[in-house]
Design an enzyme around this catalytic site. Structure first.
Site, PDB file in Angstrom:
ATOM      1  N   ALA A 203       0.852  -1.188   0.000  1.00 40.96           N
ATOM      2  CA  ALA A 203       0.000   0.000   0.000  1.00 40.96           C
ATOM      3  C   ALA A 203       0.882   1.230   0.000  1.00 40.96           C
ATOM      4  O   ALA A 203       1.994   1.221   0.538  1.00 40.96           O
ATOM      5  CB  ALA A 203      -0.923   0.009   1.221  1.00 40.96           C
ATOM      6  N   SER A 204       0.383   2.285  -0.630  1.00 41.20           N
ATOM      7  CA  SER A 204       1.080   3.563  -0.626  1.00 41.20           C
ATOM      8  C   SER A 204       0.077   4.627  -0.215  1.00 41.20           C
ATOM      9  O   SER A 204      -0.829   4.963  -0.985  1.00 41.20           O
ATOM     10  CB  SER A 204       1.663   3.869  -2.011  1.00 41.20           C
ATOM     11  OG  SER A 204       2.314   5.120  -2.016  1.00 41.20           O
ATOM     12  N   ALA A 205       0.216   5.118   1.012  1.00 41.89           N
ATOM     13  CA  ALA A 205      -0.717   6.109   1.542  1.00 41.89           C
ATOM     14  C   ALA A 205      -0.089   7.500   1.464  1.00 41.89           C
ATOM     15  O   ALA A 205       0.983   7.688   0.892  1.00 41.89           O
ATOM     16  CB  ALA A 205      -1.098   5.750   2.975  1.00 41.89           C
ATOM     17  N   SER A 206      -0.753   8.473   2.058  1.00 44.79           N
ATOM     18  CA  SER A 206      -0.292   9.852   1.949  1.00 44.79           C
ATOM     19  C   SER A 206       1.006  10.090   2.708  1.00 44.79           C
ATOM     20  O   SER A 206       1.878  10.832   2.252  1.00 44.79           O
ATOM     21  CB  SER A 206      -1.372  10.796   2.484  1.00 44.79           C
ATOM     22  OG  SER A 206      -1.702  10.457   3.825  1.00 44.79           O
ATOM     23  N   ILE A 207       1.153   9.439   3.854  1.00 50.36           N
ATOM     24  CA  ILE A 207       2.299   9.684   4.722  1.00 50.36           C
ATOM     25  C   ILE A 207       3.402   8.651   4.533  1.00 50.36           C
ATOM     26  O   ILE A 207       4.584   8.980   4.562  1.00 50.36           O
ATOM     27  CB  ILE A 207       1.853   9.672   6.206  1.00 50.36           C
ATOM     28  CG1 ILE A 207       0.807  10.744   6.458  1.00 50.36           C
ATOM     29  CG2 ILE A 207       3.046   9.828   7.145  1.00 50.36           C
ATOM     30  CD1 ILE A 207       1.328  12.147   6.332  1.00 50.36           C
ATOM     31  N   ALA A 208       3.014   7.405   4.346  1.00 49.19           N
ATOM     32  CA  ALA A 208       3.992   6.314   4.353  1.00 49.19           C
ATOM     33  C   ALA A 208       3.686   5.296   3.265  1.00 49.19           C
ATOM     34  O   ALA A 208       2.632   5.340   2.619  1.00 49.19           O
ATOM     35  CB  ALA A 208       4.002   5.633   5.724  1.00 49.19           C
ATOM     36  N   ASP A 363      -8.750   7.184  13.507  1.00 49.35           N
ATOM     37  CA  ASP A 363      -8.737   7.172  12.039  1.00 49.35           C
ATOM     38  C   ASP A 363      -9.324   5.857  11.533  1.00 49.35           C
ATOM     39  O   ASP A 363      -8.714   5.155  10.730  1.00 49.35           O
ATOM     40  CB  ASP A 363      -7.293   7.355  11.540  1.00 49.35           C
ATOM     41  CG  ASP A 363      -7.224   7.636  10.049  1.00 49.35           C
ATOM     42  OD1 ASP A 363      -8.241   8.096   9.481  1.00 49.35           O
ATOM     43  OD2 ASP A 363      -6.159   7.401   9.439  1.00 49.35           O
TER      44      ASP A 363
END
Length: 483
Positions: A203-208, A363
């Site tokens: 996974a590629s999220a906004s922060i990490a 969250d």
């Protein structure tokens, strides 16, 4: 009734009397019924109470606050430094890049005989191109996109649907950069800690960004959460800009202080900057796991085990959990016979953490709440957590009790203790205002329109209801709330 208190503000949501629908085919019978006085309808309020001021006193307050505003903007600019100019260039590049994509697609659509689609007419404000722009702008705007995706009552459905892609679908960082961060943080070659690291991110999220891996020696299956490079600078610059805008808006329009705009921005800034410190996230996970053990809930729910020897401020190594998001009903039914029971379990565990845990998961969305293969609920991503002080809990209990007993002085005092008012508010005057608002709600002239429809095919009857409110009374009520 749902209540959400933040620093200096409080949300109050009164439940609707009846759920209804306006689509009733083949209505065969209609009944109009009057609602008894004292019943409430669906209503949401968001306010910060402060005494009304005349123009001269507001103007004097603005003059007095001007030096503080200038000093605040100056200090924030110093904190931002040259990163602000760099971020401005990045923003211009993002607009030019997405604008170029739109122009290319526009030229293709212009040649089509079917006419120009609405999405092309809206340009960069269309759901597709706005989402692409947010992704190019980076972490702060991806977080904003996630907020849009999580608020179907505030945004059009086409935007909510498009921005769902902001969950774990942010642009990935090349694996070479991830490897460089791992070597730097672990202080040596990667293969001394991990036997294998999957170069393709899970996974590629906004922060990490998250990669699957296997530990050397124990061969435990783990996931590595790596902070994306430069993300701290991006967050500081973007959030400082939002903070300055909020300060200027409150200065120009002091009425906005009732909505605690600056306080909300401060809270958002603090929580997002805390999210980039994985040592704090590791502590949050261990606190939640301790709560599950203390309450005997380890058979119902879990959180991933943290491996401290290969975790730092920018790298977090955790046990790998296998499961499906709670929104994937088809997959859930293949794991358990009653998806509803699993959802209730998740809610009970989460609500229990409000009282039984030092922090609670703040969250909770589909990507962070899974049903695992063994039937347990898996709580993931503890970067954003909330805390409720004992003083606030006590005030909440008094507030709820005062609503049922109609004790408005106790209600006013509890709201003051929660921080939902100005410090110098007249509690007795506040209580009188609350009594007036609640009396207006109770005296609303409401009606329920009940409709029934019988299906000749299935020989069943469908009943629906619609609440009708006197618009003049509703307008008066909102004027009282604003006043």
């Amino acid at each position: 009734m749902a209540i959400l208190a933040t620093r200096g503000a409080i949300y109050i949501r009164f439940p609707p009397l009846l759920h209804h629908t306006n689509k009733l085919p083949n209505i065969s019978k209609s009944v109009r019924s009057r609602v008894p006085t004292g019943r409430s309808i669906g209503l949401s309020l968001f306010a910060r109470y402060s005494p009304a001021q005349d123009f001269s006193s507001r103007f004097q307050d603005s003059i007095d606050n001007l030096p503080n505003l200038v000093e605040d903007i100056f200090q924030t600019s110093l904190n931002t430094g040259p990163r602000g100019a760099v971020r401005l260039v990045q923003g211009i590049q993002a607009v030019i890049g997405v604008g170029g994509e739109w122009l290319t697609d526009l030229s293709k659509s212009a040649n089509a005989s079917s006419g120009l689609p609405m999405q092309m007419q809206l340009g960069l404000l269309s759901p597709l191109y706005l989402r692409k722009l947010f992704e190019r702008m980076g972490a702060t705007y991806i977080k904003l996109g996630q907020f849009i995706a999580s608020a179907p009552t505030l945004f059009p459905p086409e935007y909510v649907l498009e921005f769902q892609r902001c969950f774990d679908n942010a642009p990935a960082v090349p694996f070479e950069e991830i490897q460089a961060i791992l070597r730097q943080e672990l202080g040596g070659p990667i293969d001394t800690v991990y036997e294998y690291v999957d170069p393709v991110p899970l996974a590629s999220a906004s922060i990490a960004q998250v990669h699957g891996a296997r530990l050397r020696g124990s061969l435990d299956e783990v996931v590595i959460k790596v902070l994306k490079p430069g993300i701290e600078d991006v967050l500081v610059v973007d959030l400082n800009f939002v903070y300055v805008v909020a300060r200027i808006l409150e200065f120009l329009n002091p009425e906005l202080s009732r909505a605690s705009l600056v306080s909300i921005v401060k809270d958002i800034k603090a929580s997002m900057l805390e999210e980039v410190d994985f040592k704090k996230e590791a502590a949050n996970i261990e606190s939640f796991r301790g709560y599950l053990e203390a309450m005997g809930l380890v058979r119902q729910a879990t959180a991933p085990k943290v491996y401290p020897h290969c975790s730092t401020k920018r790298v977090l190594t955790m046990e790998r959990l296998y499961g499906v998001p709670l929104t994937d009903l088809d997959s859930i039914r293949s794991l358990v016979s009653s998806p509803e029971t699993s959802l209730i379990t998740a809610l009970n565990v989460w609500f229990g953490s409000l009282l039984g845990c030092e922090t609670f998961h703040a969250d909770v969305h589909a990507g962070n709440l899974w049903l695992l293969r063994d039937g347990r609920i898996g709580f993931l991503d503890f970067g954003i957590v909330g805390r409720i002080s004992p003083k606030t809990w006590t005030a909440m209990e008094i507030f709820l009790t005062s609503i049922s007993s109609e004790d408005y002085e106790a209600m006013a005092a509890s709201l003051v203790d929660m921080g939902a008012t100005d410090r110098d508010v007249d509690a007795k005057a506040f209580a009188r205002d609350l009594k007036q608002v609640f009396s207006s709600i109770q005296n609303l002239d409401t009606e329920i329109v009940i409709a029934a429809a019988r299906s000749s095919n299935t020989n069943t009857t469908t009943v629906a209801a619609n609440v009708v409110v006197d618009e003049m009374q509703m307008n008066t009520l909102f004027l009282d709330v604003v006043s």
